[in-house]
Design a protein around this motif. Sequence first.
Motif, mmCIF file in Angstrom:
data_model
loop_
_atom_site.group_PDB
_atom_site.id
_atom_site.type_symbol
_atom_site.label_atom_id
_atom_site.label_comp_id
_atom_site.label_asym_id
_atom_site.label_seq_id
_atom_site.Cartn_x
_atom_site.Cartn_y
_atom_site.Cartn_z
ATOM 1 N N SER A 71 -6.600 -0.235 5.058
ATOM 2 C CA SER A 71 -5.842 -0.769 3.925
ATOM 3 C C SER A 71 -5.378 -2.198 4.143
ATOM 4 O O SER A 71 -4.833 -2.821 3.233
ATOM 5 C CB SER A 71 -4.625 0.115 3.658
ATOM 6 O OG SER A 71 -3.761 0.125 4.788
ATOM 7 N N GLU A 121 -9.095 -1.748 -3.411
ATOM 8 C CA GLU A 121 -9.368 -1.169 -4.733
ATOM 9 C C GLU A 121 -10.678 -0.391 -4.719
ATOM 10 O O GLU A 121 -10.754 0.719 -5.259
ATOM 11 C CB GLU A 121 -9.417 -2.271 -5.784
ATOM 12 C CG GLU A 121 -9.541 -1.752 -7.211
ATOM 13 C CD GLU A 121 -9.587 -2.870 -8.238
ATOM 14 O OE1 GLU A 121 -9.496 -2.561 -9.441
ATOM 15 O OE2 GLU A 121 -9.725 -4.041 -7.842
ATOM 16 N N ARG A 129 -10.300 2.848 -2.617
ATOM 17 C CA ARG A 129 -9.555 3.867 -3.344
ATOM 18 C C ARG A 129 -10.448 4.516 -4.403
ATOM 19 O O ARG A 129 -10.426 5.741 -4.591
ATOM 20 C CB ARG A 129 -8.312 3.244 -3.967
ATOM 21 C CG ARG A 129 -7.527 4.102 -4.970
ATOM 22 C CD ARG A 129 -7.275 5.511 -4.500
ATOM 23 N NE ARG A 129 -6.608 5.633 -3.245
ATOM 24 C CZ ARG A 129 -5.295 5.636 -3.068
ATOM 25 N NH1 ARG A 129 -4.481 5.509 -4.106
ATOM 26 N NH2 ARG A 129 -4.776 5.791 -1.868
ATOM 27 N N ASP A 152 3.335 1.830 -1.630
ATOM 28 C CA ASP A 152 3.753 2.127 -2.995
ATOM 29 C C ASP A 152 2.614 2.678 -3.846
ATOM 30 O O ASP A 152 2.806 2.988 -5.020
ATOM 31 C CB ASP A 152 4.320 0.864 -3.667
ATOM 32 C CG ASP A 152 5.618 0.412 -3.003
ATOM 33 O OD1 ASP A 152 6.336 1.283 -2.473
ATOM 34 O OD2 ASP A 152 5.895 -0.798 -3.006
ATOM 35 N N GLU A 153 1.405 2.767 -3.267
ATOM 36 C CA GLU A 153 0.254 3.254 -4.007
ATOM 37 C C GLU A 153 0.280 4.780 -4.100
ATOM 38 O O GLU A 153 1.035 5.458 -3.401
ATOM 39 C CB GLU A 153 -1.048 2.805 -3.320
ATOM 40 C CG GLU A 153 -1.318 1.313 -3.380
ATOM 41 C CD GLU A 153 -1.768 0.871 -4.758
ATOM 42 O OE1 GLU A 153 -2.229 1.729 -5.536
ATOM 43 O OE2 GLU A 153 -1.658 -0.322 -5.055
ATOM 44 N N GLU A 210 -6.836 -6.253 1.769
ATOM 45 C CA GLU A 210 -6.367 -6.021 0.406
ATOM 46 C C GLU A 210 -7.478 -6.202 -0.619
ATOM 47 O O GLU A 210 -7.491 -5.544 -1.661
ATOM 48 C CB GLU A 210 -5.215 -6.972 0.097
ATOM 49 C CG GLU A 210 -4.357 -6.549 -1.074
ATOM 50 C CD GLU A 210 -3.107 -7.394 -1.191
ATOM 51 O OE1 GLU A 210 -2.318 -7.130 -2.115
ATOM 52 O OE2 GLU A 210 -2.921 -8.295 -0.353
ATOM 53 N N VAL A 243 0.832 -1.209 0.000
ATOM 54 C CA VAL A 243 0.000 0.000 0.000
ATOM 55 C C VAL A 243 0.865 1.257 0.000
ATOM 56 O O VAL A 243 0.503 2.273 -0.581
ATOM 57 C CB VAL A 243 -0.961 -0.019 1.206
ATOM 58 C CG1 VAL A 243 -1.714 1.294 1.317
ATOM 59 C CG2 VAL A 243 -1.943 -1.166 1.087
#
Length: 237
Positions: free
Chosen positions: A68, A75, A78, A51-52, A71, A49
Amino acid sequence: PALKTRVKLQQHTKHPLAMFAQILVSALAFNAPALKTRTAAKSSVRMAVEDELGVLPPLGFWDPLGLSEDESRFERRRAVEIKHGRICMAAVVGYLVPEVYKFDYILVPNGDPIFGGGSLEGGLSTKDIPPGVSAFSYVPPLGWLQILFFIIAPLEISIWPASDYTCDYGTGYFGADLSSDPEVLTEKLNKELQNGRAAMLGIMGMIFQEGITGLHTGEQTSLLLSGKYNIPFGQHA
């Protein structure tokens, strides 16, 4: 053997803390592999996360509720964040622009049998609608139905469907395709997330402020600049 067993039981009875500690250590030793596995899984999810998009200074990775960690739902969450941010950015613009400018046209003609006409002579004009939350009371019931069926429903069902988690509706960045430049694309997407987050806080702040003080943002700003308004208490000087 029986005598030795009784002696051991008496010793544990005399030292209940030692007995409890032994049980606790045994339980932790038994659960250690599972705890390590869960900790490793959480760490790997957090690293993914981090790296998002949206993990930016000064807060960096900030998820106090642990949303978060799931997983499978990240999506969707977000996509919801981006969509709510876009709606709130439009809401902030719609909230502030009428403070300085209004289009001049008749919304509801006087005596209109469907929408109830207007309480003002000549019908209901955009000039008659106050800015801020007070504008909601000027929309007739059938006006809300129009908004629901001709704006919200098409957006949610076909134009920007809620089931589309990509949040990419083919509009590009003001019509420009940035996919060929990943660095610029990432920068613009991060800006959209940040501006959306600020807009969500901003629109809620303005609505609550108007509800507490009874004054919309333009009135508060003009009084504040003139030194005649005490914001924490909503009092005129």
